[in-house]
Design a protein around this motif. Structure first.
Motif, PDB file in Angstrom:
ATOM      1  N   CYS A  50       0.603  -1.155  -0.003  1.00  0.00           N
ATOM      2  CA  CYS A  50      -0.037   0.117   0.179  1.00  0.00           C
ATOM      3  C   CYS A  50       0.823   1.313  -0.165  1.00  0.00           C
ATOM      4  CB  CYS A  50      -0.886  -0.062   1.093  1.00  0.00           C
ATOM      5  SG  CYS A  50       0.080   0.372   2.847  1.00  0.00           S
ATOM      6  N   ARG A  51       2.126   1.067   0.608  1.00  0.00           N
ATOM      7  CA  ARG A  51       2.765   2.417   0.666  1.00  0.00           C
ATOM      8  C   ARG A  51       2.151   3.418   1.570  1.00  0.00           C
ATOM      9  NH1 ARG A  51       6.632   2.519  -3.666  1.00  0.00           N
ATOM     10  NH2 ARG A  51       6.769   4.915  -3.268  1.00  0.00           N
ATOM     11  N   MET A  52       1.143   3.202   2.719  1.00  0.00           N
ATOM     12  CA  MET A  52       0.791   4.325   3.319  1.00  0.00           C
ATOM     13  C   MET A  52       0.617   3.551   4.773  1.00  0.00           C
ATOM     14  SD  MET A  52      -2.503   5.032   0.767  1.00  0.00           S
ATOM     15  CE  MET A  52      -3.320   6.047   1.928  1.00  0.00           C
ATOM     16  N   GLY A  53       1.518   2.631   5.231  1.00  0.00           N
ATOM     17  CA  GLY A  53       1.417   2.440   6.687  1.00  0.00           C
ATOM     18  C   GLY A  53       0.272   1.612   7.101  1.00  0.00           C
ATOM     19  N   GLN A 139      -7.804   0.002  20.784  1.00  0.00           N
ATOM     20  CA  GLN A 139      -6.418   0.215  20.452  1.00  0.00           C
ATOM     21  C   GLN A 139      -5.703  -1.140  19.929  1.00  0.00           C
ATOM     22  OE1 GLN A 139      -4.371   0.933  24.477  1.00  0.00           O
ATOM     23  NE2 GLN A 139      -2.169   1.171  23.203  1.00  0.00           N
ATOM     24  N   TYR A 140      -6.363  -2.373  20.589  1.00  0.00           N
ATOM     25  CA  TYR A 140      -5.679  -3.562  19.983  1.00  0.00           C
ATOM     26  C   TYR A 140      -5.942  -4.181  18.765  1.00  0.00           C
ATOM     27  CZ  TYR A 140      -4.678  -3.906  25.132  1.00  0.00           C
ATOM     28  OH  TYR A 140      -4.190  -3.667  26.347  1.00  0.00           O
ATOM     29  N   SER A 141      -7.236  -3.370  18.222  1.00  0.00           N
ATOM     30  CA  SER A 141      -7.472  -3.720  16.799  1.00  0.00           C
ATOM     31  C   SER A 141      -6.877  -3.046  15.838  1.00  0.00           C
ATOM     32  CB  SER A 141      -9.061  -3.441  16.904  1.00  0.00           C
ATOM     33  OG  SER A 141      -9.436  -2.129  16.813  1.00  0.00           O
ATOM     34  N   MET A 142      -6.054  -2.132  16.174  1.00  0.00           N
ATOM     35  CA  MET A 142      -5.111  -1.227  15.189  1.00  0.00           C
ATOM     36  C   MET A 142      -4.132  -2.341  14.632  1.00  0.00           C
ATOM     37  SD  MET A 142      -7.026   1.086  15.134  1.00  0.00           S
ATOM     38  CE  MET A 142      -6.100   2.306  13.878  1.00  0.00           C
ATOM     39  N   CYS A 143      -3.896  -3.529  15.018  1.00  0.00           N
ATOM     40  CA  CYS A 143      -2.676  -4.126  14.604  1.00  0.00           C
ATOM     41  C   CYS A 143      -2.904  -4.572  13.112  1.00  0.00           C
ATOM     42  CB  CYS A 143      -2.832  -5.570  15.317  1.00  0.00           C
ATOM     43  SG  CYS A 143      -1.392  -6.540  14.715  1.00  0.00           S
ATOM     44  N   ILE A 144      -1.720  -4.328  12.495  1.00  0.00           N
ATOM     45  CA  ILE A 144      -1.913  -4.747  10.925  1.00  0.00           C
ATOM     46  C   ILE A 144      -0.741  -5.738  10.494  1.00  0.00           C
ATOM     47  CG2 ILE A 144      -2.311  -2.136  10.314  1.00  0.00           C
ATOM     48  CD1 ILE A 144       0.769  -1.881   9.522  1.00  0.00           C
ATOM     49  N   PHE A 162       7.506 -19.351  21.087  1.00  0.00           N
ATOM     50  CA  PHE A 162       6.765 -18.203  21.824  1.00  0.00           C
ATOM     51  C   PHE A 162       5.508 -17.736  20.855  1.00  0.00           C
ATOM     52  CE2 PHE A 162       6.726 -13.697  22.814  1.00  0.00           C
ATOM     53  CZ  PHE A 162       5.895 -13.825  24.209  1.00  0.00           C
ATOM     54  N   LEU A 163       4.254 -17.767  21.419  1.00  0.00           N
ATOM     55  CA  LEU A 163       3.133 -17.253  20.601  1.00  0.00           C
ATOM     56  C   LEU A 163       3.518 -15.734  20.022  1.00  0.00           C
ATOM     57  CD1 LEU A 163       0.263 -17.940  19.792  1.00  0.00           C
ATOM     58  CD2 LEU A 163      -0.445 -17.089  21.904  1.00  0.00           C
ATOM     59  N   GLY A 164       4.100 -15.040  20.709  1.00  0.00           N
ATOM     60  CA  GLY A 164       4.411 -13.721  20.196  1.00  0.00           C
ATOM     61  C   GLY A 164       3.454 -12.706  20.443  1.00  0.00           C
ATOM     62  N   PRO A 165       4.070 -11.322  20.273  1.00  0.00           N
ATOM     63  CA  PRO A 165       3.209 -10.141  20.728  1.00  0.00           C
ATOM     64  C   PRO A 165       1.861 -10.080  19.977  1.00  0.00           C
ATOM     65  CG  PRO A 165       5.442  -9.695  20.386  1.00  0.00           C
ATOM     66  CD  PRO A 165       5.425 -11.072  19.979  1.00  0.00           C
ATOM     67  N   ALA A 166       1.837  -9.934  18.611  1.00  0.00           N
ATOM     68  CA  ALA A 166       0.962  -9.649  17.936  1.00  0.00           C
ATOM     69  C   ALA A 166      -0.431 -10.712  17.968  1.00  0.00           C
ATOM     70  CB  ALA A 166       0.972  -9.292  16.234  1.00  0.00           C
ATOM     71  N   ALA A 167       0.099 -11.864  17.992  1.00  0.00           N
ATOM     72  CA  ALA A 167      -1.027 -12.952  18.183  1.00  0.00           C
ATOM     73  C   ALA A 167      -1.747 -12.771  19.516  1.00  0.00           C
ATOM     74  CB  ALA A 167      -0.342 -14.202  17.896  1.00  0.00           C
ATOM     75  N   PRO A 208       4.282   0.491  14.911  1.00  0.00           N
ATOM     76  CA  PRO A 208       3.831   1.846  14.147  1.00  0.00           C
ATOM     77  C   PRO A 208       2.397   2.364  14.443  1.00  0.00           C
ATOM     78  CG  PRO A 208       4.053  -0.087  12.468  1.00  0.00           C
ATOM     79  CD  PRO A 208       4.258  -0.420  13.930  1.00  0.00           C
ATOM     80  N   LYS A 209       1.544   1.289  14.969  1.00  0.00           N
ATOM     81  CA  LYS A 209       0.094   1.800  15.337  1.00  0.00           C
ATOM     82  C   LYS A 209      -0.035   2.003  16.697  1.00  0.00           C
ATOM     83  CE  LYS A 209      -1.015   1.767  11.016  1.00  0.00           C
ATOM     84  NZ  LYS A 209      -1.244   3.082  10.398  1.00  0.00           N
ATOM     85  N   HIS A 210       0.964   1.923  17.741  1.00  0.00           N
ATOM     86  CA  HIS A 210       0.582   2.216  18.887  1.00  0.00           C
ATOM     87  C   HIS A 210      -0.467   1.164  19.615  1.00  0.00           C
ATOM     88  CE1 HIS A 210       2.762   5.962  18.059  1.00  0.00           C
ATOM     89  NE2 HIS A 210       1.857   6.124  17.201  1.00  0.00           N
TER      90      HIS A 210
END
Length: 235
Positions: A50-53, A139-144, A162-167, A208-210
């Protein structure tokens, strides 16, 4: 720009190749890579969309830090050089392209969708929410799914199980949604899930999405601990 080049099965190890890229005020790192691809070396491989974050496709390691290359500008590193590498912690497919199958499997395991049990509402039905209920998980729904948090996480780099942060953050997003009826305790209350996190906080720093994945993990630790003491409690 110094760009990591690697073809598994053909190259013994990654090497860095230097390219002269114009220092334009409005050029992001991704523009520099595109210039290389279009004008200097068509064999260079990297992901972007997308080039738009928004899409999260162009995450790479820029001068040692996980960044979205579409939102990271060459002027930040003037006069250079800028060193571009693939995201850490993932197998390299070619050059700057990494294999994300492990993350996709982990993401699917936390059931990142609304779970409703024992009902089949008509297609016209709505699940209304108050602004306060939306704010609980927004806030958590902003994950891309850009995977910068995985690359920055010292636990994931050392322990691929490790399951990891985003998941975990996306699991918490649905746990806090008033419309959801699941609690995902079976996949989150594990040593390789929330209890594997050492709370370094790098995942939150690079997001990048806080989204603040570190907060999501710590919040669920509290919920899991309370459930251990009060088994009838949820969320």
């Amino acid at each position: 720009m110094e760009v990591a080049r690697y073809r598994p099965g053909e190259d013994a190890e990654p090497v860095f190749q230097a390219y002269d890229v114009p220092l334009m005020d409005d050029w992001a790192v991704l523009d520099g890579l595109t210039h290389i691809k279009d004008r200097l070396d068509g064999s260079l491989s990297f992901r972007w969309s997308c080039r738009m974050g928004v899409c999260g496709s162009c995450g790479m390691t820029v001068n040692g830090e996980a960044r979205l290359t579409c939102g990271t500008f060459l002027t930040e590193y003037a006069p250079g050089p800028v060193r571009i590498e693939p995201l850490k912690g993932f197998p390299v497919i070619r050059d700057l392209v990494v294999d994300i199958d492990d993350f996709l499997a982990k993401l699917s395991s936390v059931r990142p969708w609304l779970v409703r049990e024992g009902e089949e509402p008509p297609l016209t039905a709505e699940y209304a929410q108050t602004p306060e209920q939306l704010e609980a998980y927004k806030q958590y729904s902003m994950c891309i799914n850009c995977l910068l948090c995985y690359s920055a996480c010292p636990v994931y780099v050392l322990d691929p199980d490790f399951l990891g942060p985003a998941a975990i953050a996306l699991a918490q997003r649905y746990n806090l949604d008033s419309r959801d009826m699941d609690d995902r305790f079976d996949v989150l209350n594990l040593e390789d899930a929330v209890w594997g996190c050492t709370f370094v906080g790098e995942c939150t720093k690079v997001c990048p999405k806080h989204v603040d994945p570190a907060e999501a993990i710590q919040r669920y630790k509290v919920s899991a601990a309370l459930r251990s003491v009060l088994p009838w409690s949820r969320r």
